[in-house]
Scaffold this motif. Structure first.
Motif: not given
Length: 230
Positions: A79, A89-91, A122, A124, A153, A155, A215
């Motif tokens: 994030t 940013v959306t998660s 998740r 992002r 959602s 960190s 990631d």
């Protein structure tokens, strides 16, 4: 902490040869323990950004005076990274489960195969574009309580810090990959290949392996910078 110290150096306009604040001053400034500050300084000494002079303190080196925007050696949450790149940013949590550690997770986290872990996948998005898919594994005992009572959602790095497990470093590997079919087909991500995969084991100041992360960064949107030296 390494990144926060570098930010402070930039904000104060320090140049090569300037002395850094003492551990005590940095500890008070950031509101963290001296051990946490010392680990951040150790990493800066290790990469040559800072040099320690016996009896005098620590000084910014010529290497440390170079400004590398978002260096690959800097540890930060996904994030924070995306917001630093200017994205809104959306998660979204794609999958969340309590599971038994497989061989890869166990080796990365220093636990036994079959030990309890939390595994979370998740997505992002930045400005509504899919940017990073994260598959994170945390030893179950580090995040106690029912998993249904937590907002996943946000960190994971911050969640671990609240529990007393502040991540200060990681061992990472970068590779260009295609999204695994299981993830691509299940979540409709097949059209975004290739991805830059960062696989890393994240550690606290006392050496606890607190997080194993895979990631997948969208290759056409995200890049990392490296300072190379002879």
């Amino acid at each position: 902490m390494r990144g926060e110290i570098l930010t402070l150096i930039a904000e104060r306009g320090l140049v090569a040869g300037d002395q850094l604040p003492t551990e005590q001053v940095l500890s008070a400034h950031f509101g963290v323990s001296r051990a946490t500050v010392r680990e951040g300084l150790r990493l800066l000494e290790q990469d040559g950004s800072v040099r320690a002079v016996q009896g005098r303190g620590r000084f910014l080196s010529a290497v440390g005076d170079l400004r590398v925007e978002r260096p690959v050696t800097r540890y930060e949450s996904i994030t924070d990274m995306l917001e630093g790149l200017g994205y809104s940013v959306t998660s979204a949590v794609l999958d969340l489960q309590e599971a038994a550690a497989d061989e890869t997770e166990a080796a990365a986290l220093g636990i036994a195969v079959g030990d309890d872990v939390i595994r979370i996948t998740r997505l992002r998005c930045g400005d509504e574009r899919p940017l990073v898919v994260s598959v994170d594994t945390v030893p179950r005992h580090l995040l106690p309580g029912p998993i249904g009572h937590r907002d996943w959602s946000g960190s994971l790095t911050h969640a671990l810090k609240i529990q007393g497990h502040e991540i200060v470093s990681s061992l990472a590997q970068l590779s260009s990959v295609m999204m695994p079919e299981g993830l691509a087909d299940r979540f409709g991500l097949a059209d975004y290949d290739p991805w830059l995969l960062v696989t890393e084991t994240c550690m606290t100041v006392d050496g606890t392996r607190a997080l194993f992360a895979k990631d997948y960064h969208r290759g056409e949107d995200i890049a990392f910078n490296v300072l190379r030296r002879a």
